[in-house]
Write an enzyme that holds these catalytic residues in place. Sequence first.
Site, PDB file in Angstrom:
ATOM      1  N   ARG A 184       3.170  14.432   6.836  1.00  8.00           N
ATOM      2  CA  ARG A 184       2.823  13.029   7.125  1.00  8.00           C
ATOM      3  C   ARG A 184       3.931  12.289   7.879  1.00  8.00           C
ATOM      4  NH1 ARG A 184       0.114  10.322   2.047  1.00  8.00           N
ATOM      5  NH2 ARG A 184      -0.416   8.807   3.658  1.00  8.00           N
TER       6      ARG A 184
ATOM      7  N   GLN B 171       2.819   0.211   3.101  1.00  5.77           N
ATOM      8  CA  GLN B 171       3.984   1.042   2.777  1.00  5.77           C
ATOM      9  C   GLN B 171       5.153   0.717   3.707  1.00  5.77           C
ATOM     10  OE1 GLN B 171       2.414   5.025   2.946  1.00  5.77           O
ATOM     11  NE2 GLN B 171       1.469   4.872   0.919  1.00  5.77           N
TER      12      GLN B 171
ATOM     13  N   ASP C  45      -8.240   3.220   1.392  1.00  6.36           N
ATOM     14  CA  ASP C  45      -8.242   4.438   0.568  1.00  6.36           C
ATOM     15  C   ASP C  45      -9.636   4.814   0.078  1.00  6.36           C
ATOM     16  OD1 ASP C  45      -5.530   4.690   0.860  1.00  6.36           O
ATOM     17  OD2 ASP C  45      -5.040   3.720  -1.040  1.00  6.36           O
TER      18      ASP C  45
ATOM     19  N   LYS D 156      -2.536   2.730  -8.877  1.00  8.63           N
ATOM     20  CA  LYS D 156      -1.434   3.591  -8.422  1.00  8.63           C
ATOM     21  C   LYS D 156      -0.347   2.755  -7.750  1.00  8.63           C
ATOM     22  CE  LYS D 156      -2.536   7.027  -5.471  1.00  8.63           C
ATOM     23  NZ  LYS D 156      -1.717   7.044  -4.250  1.00  8.63           N
ATOM     24  N   SER D 157      -0.740   1.858  -6.855  1.00  8.62           N
ATOM     25  CA  SER D 157       0.266   1.058  -6.131  1.00  8.62           C
ATOM     26  C   SER D 157       1.102   0.234  -7.107  1.00  8.62           C
ATOM     27  CB  SER D 157      -0.428   0.111  -5.148  1.00  8.62           C
ATOM     28  OG  SER D 157      -1.083   0.834  -4.144  1.00  8.62           O
TER      29      SER D 157
ATOM     30  N   GLY E  85       2.892   9.541  -0.707  1.00  8.33           N
ATOM     31  CA  GLY E  85       3.332   8.796   0.468  1.00  8.33           C
ATOM     32  C   GLY E  85       3.972   7.467   0.086  1.00  8.33           C
TER      33      GLY E  85
ATOM     34  N   ARG F  44       5.252   0.591  -8.180  1.00  6.20           N
ATOM     35  CA  ARG F  44       6.159  -0.555  -8.020  1.00  6.20           C
ATOM     36  C   ARG F  44       6.752  -0.978  -9.350  1.00  6.20           C
ATOM     37  NH1 ARG F  44       2.701  -0.199  -3.874  1.00  6.20           N
ATOM     38  NH2 ARG F  44       3.100  -1.219  -1.868  1.00  6.20           N
TER      39      ARG F  44
ATOM     40  N   SER G 152       0.225  -1.525   7.662  1.00  5.95           N
ATOM     41  CA  SER G 152       0.627  -0.598   6.603  1.00  5.95           C
ATOM     42  C   SER G 152       1.448  -1.308   5.534  1.00  5.95           C
ATOM     43  CB  SER G 152       1.461   0.551   7.191  1.00  5.95           C
ATOM     44  OG  SER G 152       2.138   1.227   6.144  1.00  5.95           O
TER      45      SER G 152
ATOM     46  N   ARG H  26      -8.596  12.266   7.048  1.00  3.93           N
ATOM     47  CA  ARG H  26      -9.796  11.987   6.245  1.00  3.93           C
ATOM     48  C   ARG H  26     -11.063  11.834   7.090  1.00  3.93           C
ATOM     49  NH1 ARG H  26      -7.028   8.334   1.450  1.00  3.93           N
ATOM     50  NH2 ARG H  26      -6.398  10.158   0.248  1.00  3.93           N
TER      51      ARG H  26
HETATM   52  C1  S3P Z   1      -0.232   1.970  -0.392  1.00  7.08           C
HETATM   53  C2  S3P Z   1      -0.557   1.546   0.858  1.00  7.08           C
HETATM   54  C3  S3P Z   1      -1.628   2.138   1.676  1.00  7.08           C
HETATM   55  C4  S3P Z   1      -2.492   3.123   0.884  1.00  7.08           C
HETATM   56  C5  S3P Z   1      -1.694   3.971  -0.048  1.00  7.08           C
HETATM   57  C6  S3P Z   1      -0.928   3.103  -1.030  1.00  7.08           C
HETATM   58  C7  S3P Z   1       0.801   1.243  -1.159  1.00  7.08           C
HETATM   59  O1  S3P Z   1      -1.087   2.816   2.762  1.00  7.08           O
HETATM   60  O2  S3P Z   1      -3.229   3.935   1.771  1.00  7.08           O
HETATM   61  O3  S3P Z   1      -2.534   4.836  -0.764  1.00  7.08           O
HETATM   62  O4  S3P Z   1       0.865   1.403  -2.392  1.00  7.08           O
HETATM   63  O5  S3P Z   1       1.571   0.494  -0.530  1.00  7.08           O
HETATM   64  P1  S3P Z   1      -0.600   2.041   4.084  1.00  7.08           P
HETATM   65  O6  S3P Z   1       0.836   1.912   4.009  1.00  7.08           O
HETATM   66  O7  S3P Z   1      -1.022   2.914   5.191  1.00  7.08           O
HETATM   67  O8  S3P Z   1      -1.228   0.696   4.063  1.00  7.08           O
END
Ligand code: S3P
Length: 447
Positions: free
Chosen positions: A130, A180, A330, A28-29, A102, A33, A178, A361
């Site tokens: 969130r 993100q 995750d 997914k990540s 997110g 991107r 994080s 969670r």
């Molecule tokens: C993600 C970062 C993670 C993860 C999320 C995907 C990303 O969150 O939990 O599902 O793709 O950068 P954090 O930003 O809290 O690390």
Amino acid sequence: MSQANKTLTITTGLAGKVSGDITVPGDKSCSHRSIMFGSLAEGTTHVSGFLPGQDCLATMNAFKAMGIKIEGPDAQQNVVIHGKGLHGLTAPTHALDIGNSGTTIRLMSGLLAGQKFSSEMAGDNSLNKRPMKRVVDPLKLMGANISAAENGTPPVICQGVKANETLTAIHYDLPMASAQVKSCVLLAGMYANGVTSVTEPGITRDHTERMLTAFGYPVTVEDTPIGKKVSIEGGHKLTACDIQVPGDISSATFFMVAGLIAKEGELTIRNVGMNPTRIGSINILKQMNGDLTVTNERMAGGEPVADIVVKSSQLRGIDIEERDVPLAIDEFPAIFIAAACANGTTRLRGAEELRVKESDRIQAMADGLKELDIDCTVFDDGIDIVGGQLTSGTIHSHDDHRIAMSFAISSLRASGEIKILECDNVATSFPNFVILANQVGLTLKQG
Ligand code: S3P
């Protein structure tokens, strides 16, 4: 986004056999991107192994709404992105619906902060609860005209920069580990004057750094006494390239746990992304005595990948090492199911970030485990789970895909039927989860 309450009913009894040879969908990540960077690149980017989940499609639709032509995903999960360069996005004509994602809203906050046009992003019930202050705060330090709602949740509204202005480069010490937030600041940094840098207090996934490098955008990474520091200078260009998205280790973890807790069987999961910032679940499950063998290790598209062979195992409870927490962030819902099937107690601490994921969670899993008669104690930043016999009951997944899938897997060791509510969002990250689960030996019924 619609929030119809679908029910996934689990009809399996005590553990059966889990076996077979499967491939899980794309990471997914990396899929997010690939769309973002492909859109900002000059030229045509070809992506293979794209995850056709709702989250990544939300990212795709957002870039289409900003004038980017994107083809696919086709039946083989290939996507073609006709990039328009760092300054090629055009103003969307409507607020962007980010759904449940997110990653999309936080990374795009950084990108949109650097644009010359205004934009607004919001999502579904879960996303709209969130925290967004964590991205809005550093972006404001960069001079962005961006805001979230008063309680720090979406919508994220950005006025964009004035015609003759740019964002200001900053150094930012992340208050939490994080990826993100790190990525958000780095992406804004592409539109800033000078060098923007971010230091992370714990290891977080590095797909942004890897993929920007693959697109030819210079990124510098150095170790410092307080953690890894990533720097980026504004104004360079991304050049289109081919991206091979590896299988998602987060999705694979559900099947690792299924294979381990099943009474018998051997399961091979192929082409799983083995990025060192993501392998916490493998470390933890191995420490729990899980028989996991990583084979055929290779590189694909700038990311390490491997096949994982899983054999039924008698797991044991452990104290989870805090350094593995961000590496498995995750995967904890699935790991909690492994803990519920283990001998003894599993203890997790330092995981307060779990409380601000697609659901809280820690609480959602504790409520579900208690419903199935598993003894657990909740802490602000973790949980203690005492392994035992899972029984039957009704679980609320709180619109959280990973809660739903975890309890689906738990049915392998439950003495009766488990009914899981609010399962729509399984499609955000793992659209063929039920099909694949039934293929390897579970009996899940969707209705
Ligand atoms: C993600 C970062 C993670 C993860 C999320 C995907 C990303 O969150 O939990 O599902 O793709 O950068 P954090 O930003 O809290 O690390």
